[in-house]
Write a protein that holds these residues in place. Sequence first.
Motif, short mmCIF file in Angstrom:
data_model
loop_
_atom_site.label_atom_id
_atom_site.label_comp_id
_atom_site.label_asym_id
_atom_site.label_seq_id
_atom_site.Cartn_x
_atom_site.Cartn_y
_atom_site.Cartn_z
N VAL A 50 8.54 10.95 4.50
CA VAL A 50 7.88 9.86 5.03
C VAL A 50 6.52 9.77 2.98
N LEU A 51 6.28 8.95 2.86
CA LEU A 51 5.44 8.70 1.73
C LEU A 51 4.12 8.21 2.41
N PHE A 52 3.51 8.98 2.06
CA PHE A 52 1.67 8.64 2.04
C PHE A 52 0.99 8.23 0.12
N ILE A 53 0.71 7.13 0.31
CA ILE A 53 0.75 6.38 -1.16
C ILE A 53 -0.77 6.03 -0.66
N CYS A 54 -1.65 6.03 -2.26
CA CYS A 54 -2.67 5.59 -1.94
C CYS A 54 -3.17 5.60 -3.78
N ALA A 58 -5.98 11.37 -4.12
CA ALA A 58 -7.40 12.20 -3.61
C ALA A 58 -7.89 12.35 -2.91
N GLY A 59 -7.32 11.71 -1.75
CA GLY A 59 -8.00 11.52 -0.32
C GLY A 59 -7.27 11.19 0.91
N ARG A 60 -7.62 9.97 1.07
CA ARG A 60 -6.63 9.63 2.05
C ARG A 60 -5.10 10.29 2.42
N SER A 61 -3.96 10.16 0.73
CA SER A 61 -3.15 10.20 1.08
C SER A 61 -2.42 11.75 1.07
N GLN A 62 -3.55 12.08 0.48
CA GLN A 62 -3.63 14.32 0.03
C GLN A 62 -4.06 14.16 2.07
N VAL A 63 -4.70 13.78 2.75
CA VAL A 63 -5.40 14.47 4.32
C VAL A 63 -4.05 13.90 5.14
N ALA A 64 -3.21 12.60 4.72
CA ALA A 64 -2.67 12.62 5.64
C ALA A 64 -1.18 13.19 5.51
N LYS A 65 -0.41 13.20 3.94
CA LYS A 65 0.50 13.87 3.64
C LYS A 65 0.04 15.64 4.71
N ALA A 66 -0.51 16.15 4.76
CA ALA A 66 -1.67 17.55 5.61
C ALA A 66 -1.18 17.50 6.54
N LEU A 67 -1.91 16.52 7.17
CA LEU A 67 -1.93 16.42 8.70
C LEU A 67 -0.65 15.65 9.16
N PHE A 68 0.03 15.74 8.68
CA PHE A 68 1.79 14.88 9.00
C PHE A 68 2.52 16.39 9.03
N ILE A 141 4.68 0.51 5.42
CA ILE A 141 3.42 0.48 6.45
C ILE A 141 2.47 0.43 6.21
N LYS A 142 1.46 -0.45 6.64
CA LYS A 142 0.04 -0.40 5.40
C LYS A 142 -0.98 -0.49 6.44
N TRP A 143 -1.32 1.00 6.06
CA TRP A 143 -3.25 0.91 7.02
C TRP A 143 -4.37 0.60 6.32
N GLN A 144 -5.23 0.27 6.51
CA GLN A 144 -6.27 -0.17 6.15
C GLN A 144 -7.28 0.94 6.53
N ILE A 145 -7.26 2.26 5.64
CA ILE A 145 -7.90 3.26 5.47
C ILE A 145 -9.27 3.18 4.55
N PRO A 146 -10.43 3.40 4.98
CA PRO A 146 -11.82 3.58 3.50
C PRO A 146 -11.32 4.55 2.77
N ASP A 147 -11.59 4.64 1.19
CA ASP A 147 -11.49 5.22 0.50
C ASP A 147 -12.42 6.46 0.98
#
Length: 183
Positions: A50-54, A58-68, A141-147
Amino acid sequence: ACYTSHMPKKPTGGMGWSGQPYQPYPSTGATESRMAAPVADAAFSEGTVVLFICTQNAGRSQVAKALFNALVDPQAAVAISAGSRPAEHVHPEVVQVMQETGIDLSSAQPVELTQEVSSTAQILVTMGCDEACVTTGQKVIKWQIPDPHQQSVDAVRELRDLLRSKVLELAEQQGYQLRAAAG
């Protein structure tokens, strides 16, 4: 896996999504390192990547990757992350709130989204970079997540908790097994 999850001796500051103090995530002994591309991590996965992209990675995708990677059984799937215009480093407020969960992103380095990186993943999760995240054939998959950049620590905690919920929802939808201690 491409993240650090050092286990503190005891949970550190802040309250969790259940109103209880944060509990550290299980450690895998892996460390976050700067690589030309996270392709090497994906090469060792027996399951889905799974590739998380923002935008800045430096924020959203790093958090999502680490939590995943902390929550999902790595035999089922692993996460990598990238950004369309990567920053120099992970945002300090993100590092701080992830430390509270026992995940250390202080040495994580943003990675540029390239075709090589994108092609290693079967699922792409975009967060705020839709126009810049060119994809070819993968499930998107598109997530609407604030920066989280330059937000208050409390706002970044809320974002982290939202991303944890989204990651767990994604894992359930895809049928990924969770780590034993992740529930």
